[in-house]
Design a protein around this motif. Structure first.
Motif, PDB file in Angstrom:
ATOM      1  N   UNK A   1      18.727 -25.872  37.557  1.00 45.83           N
ATOM      2  CA  UNK A   1      19.196 -27.218  38.064  1.00 45.83           C
ATOM      3  C   UNK A   1      17.990 -27.905  38.660  1.00 45.83           C
ATOM      4  N   UNK A   2      17.072 -27.271  39.148  1.00 40.19           N
ATOM      5  CA  UNK A   2      16.020 -28.027  40.047  1.00 40.19           C
ATOM      6  C   UNK A   2      14.976 -28.578  38.932  1.00 40.19           C
ATOM      7  N   UNK A   3      14.718 -27.771  37.791  1.00 40.59           N
ATOM      8  CA  UNK A   3      13.776 -28.063  36.778  1.00 40.59           C
ATOM      9  C   UNK A   3      14.131 -28.708  35.600  1.00 40.59           C
ATOM     10  N   UNK A   4      15.453 -29.026  35.556  1.00 43.12           N
ATOM     11  CA  UNK A   4      15.913 -29.741  34.514  1.00 43.12           C
ATOM     12  C   UNK A   4      15.514 -31.203  34.524  1.00 43.12           C
ATOM     13  N   UNK A   5      15.618 -31.836  35.508  1.00 49.82           N
ATOM     14  CA  UNK A   5      15.265 -33.278  35.684  1.00 49.82           C
ATOM     15  C   UNK A   5      13.621 -33.354  35.268  1.00 49.82           C
ATOM     16  N   UNK A   6      12.905 -32.355  36.084  1.00 50.12           N
ATOM     17  CA  UNK A   6      11.418 -32.590  35.938  1.00 50.12           C
ATOM     18  C   UNK A   6      11.013 -32.262  34.374  1.00 50.12           C
ATOM     19  N   UNK A   7      11.874 -31.365  33.908  1.00 58.15           N
ATOM     20  CA  UNK A   7      11.539 -30.819  32.447  1.00 58.15           C
ATOM     21  C   UNK A   7      11.885 -32.207  31.651  1.00 58.15           C
ATOM     22  N   UNK A   8      12.782 -32.793  31.877  1.00 53.12           N
ATOM     23  CA  UNK A   8      13.265 -34.154  30.908  1.00 53.12           C
ATOM     24  C   UNK A   8      12.077 -35.218  30.951  1.00 53.12           C
ATOM     25  N   UNK A   9      11.842 -35.480  32.248  1.00 54.86           N
ATOM     26  CA  UNK A   9      10.505 -36.532  32.410  1.00 54.86           C
ATOM     27  C   UNK A   9       9.513 -36.000  31.680  1.00 54.86           C
ATOM     28  N   UNK A  10       8.843 -34.818  31.876  1.00 51.14           N
ATOM     29  CA  UNK A  10       7.566 -34.406  31.179  1.00 51.14           C
ATOM     30  C   UNK A  10       7.734 -34.500  29.675  1.00 51.14           C
ATOM     31  N   UNK A  11       9.040 -33.869  29.240  1.00 53.78           N
ATOM     32  CA  UNK A  11       9.260 -33.943  27.852  1.00 53.78           C
ATOM     33  C   UNK A  11       9.204 -35.322  27.146  1.00 53.78           C
ATOM     34  N   UNK A  12      10.097 -36.289  27.940  1.00 51.82           N
ATOM     35  CA  UNK A  12       9.956 -37.560  27.562  1.00 51.82           C
ATOM     36  C   UNK A  12       8.552 -38.053  27.273  1.00 51.82           C
ATOM     37  N   UNK A  13       7.699 -38.045  28.180  1.00 53.71           N
ATOM     38  CA  UNK A  13       6.443 -38.678  28.386  1.00 53.71           C
ATOM     39  C   UNK A  13       5.515 -37.988  27.188  1.00 53.71           C
ATOM     40  N   UNK A  14       5.777 -36.649  26.977  1.00 51.41           N
ATOM     41  CA  UNK A  14       4.863 -35.978  25.941  1.00 51.41           C
ATOM     42  C   UNK A  14       5.451 -36.460  24.443  1.00 51.41           C
ATOM     43  N   UNK A  15       6.758 -36.661  24.269  1.00 48.43           N
ATOM     44  CA  UNK A  15       7.309 -37.009  23.067  1.00 48.43           C
ATOM     45  C   UNK A  15       6.812 -38.379  22.623  1.00 48.43           C
ATOM     46  N   UNK A  16       6.723 -39.273  23.785  1.00 49.60           N
ATOM     47  CA  UNK A  16       6.233 -40.518  23.761  1.00 49.60           C
ATOM     48  C   UNK A  16       4.881 -40.463  23.056  1.00 49.60           C
ATOM     49  N   UNK A  17       4.060 -39.669  23.754  1.00 52.00           N
ATOM     50  CA  UNK A  17       2.393 -39.794  23.329  1.00 52.00           C
ATOM     51  C   UNK A  17       2.406 -39.043  21.986  1.00 52.00           C
ATOM     52  N   UNK A  18       3.195 -38.050  21.559  1.00 49.05           N
ATOM     53  CA  UNK A  18       3.011 -37.655  20.288  1.00 49.05           C
ATOM     54  C   UNK A  18       3.505 -38.797  19.180  1.00 49.05           C
ATOM     55  N   UNK A  19       4.505 -39.313  19.405  1.00 47.79           N
ATOM     56  CA  UNK A  19       5.191 -40.418  18.696  1.00 47.79           C
ATOM     57  C   UNK A  19       4.106 -41.545  18.448  1.00 47.79           C
TER      58      UNK A  19
END
Length: 270
Positions: free
Chosen positions: A16-34
């Protein structure tokens, strides 16, 4: 039964506590890759990793000097800074949603990759997204461990399964981002960061409300507002509504201007 309960509690806390943080980090990493700037993902990961270390440090401070209670004012300050960074990056991404304009900028980025200010902003968002939840997560897990007699196999098992679930979701987001057209990736990331920023604004107001610095009026607020994880008070909704209106006005102003290529990237101080 006790082992199963400990496993479930440990899993729930970290997931629960890590989901929101993971989504933010994953979105940023996906943006940079793309965006063709995968080499700039390292600062994002570094920001998240540093936040984990800082979370342990802050948790120790809370445990030692505040009897395990977190400071609402400190947390409100961290949340406001994180929200500001998310709104800034959301706008930056929105300006670069046009594939032709982005390709032109890619050529300019070939020499300087991404501006240092932008990279630091991404790292800052990752740091604050993790740090916001990190210290509280450590305290929750420490309290759980004390109630069950230490970090036993069931508690550690819950943490491992939660970490594996978060990692699987992270990998799935990266896989999907590489297969989507460029414009949807930029727009989805921009919208996601904007909504997360709104949620953080509500969370900051809630911290102030818990300190009785801001009143709470929630009569007539629909239940789905809190069900979606937003602050269910009129004070928060009014501030969030004002931010949305400002964003809409900014978008209308952008559309009313003659097309003149991609606007200059906002400078963010290091």
């Amino acid at each position: 039964m006790a082992d199963g309960s400990t496993f479930a509690q440990a899993f729930t806390i970290l997931f629960r506590e890590g989901l929101e943080a993971m989504l933010v980090v994953a979105a940023l990493a996906a943006f940079l890759r793309r965006a063709g700037a995968a080499e700039k993902i390292r600062p994002v990961y570094a920001g998240a990793g540093l936040a984990v270390l800082a979370s342990f440090g802050l948790a120790w401070v809370f445990e030692t000097f505040f009897d395990g209670n977190h400071n609402d004012l400190i947390e409100a300050g961290v949340i406001v800074v994180a929200a500001a960074l998310m709104f800034t990056m959301s706008g930056w991404l929105f300006l670069r949603q046009d594939p032709a304009a982005w390709k032109a900028e890619i050529n300019r980025m070939a020499e300087r990759a991404m501006g240092a200010g932008t990279v630091l902003s991404l790292a800052g968002i990752a740091f604050l997204a993790v740090f916001r939840e990190g210290a509280e997560t450590v305290l929750f897990l420490h309290a759980l461990a004390r109630t069950v007699g230490g970090f036993d196999a069931s508690l550690l098992g819950g943490l491992v399964v939660a970490a594996a679930a978060l990692a699987a979701m992270f990998v799935a987001m990266q896989w999907l981002a590489l297969r989507l057209p460029l414009r949807p990736v930029f727009l989805l990331t921009s919208a996601f960061l904007f909504v997360m920023g709104l949620r953080l604004v509500g969370a900051a107001i809630q911290e102030l409300q818990e300190q009785v610095l801001v009143p709470v009026h929630n009569d007539g607020v629909p239940d789905f507002v809190t069900d979606l994880g937003f602050n269910g008070s009129w004070e928060a909704l009014i501030v969030q509504g004002a931010i949305v209106l400002c964003a809409l006005a900014w978008m209308l102003m952008r559309r009313s201007r003659p097309a003149a290529g991609v606007a200059a990237r906002p400078q963010v101080s290091a």
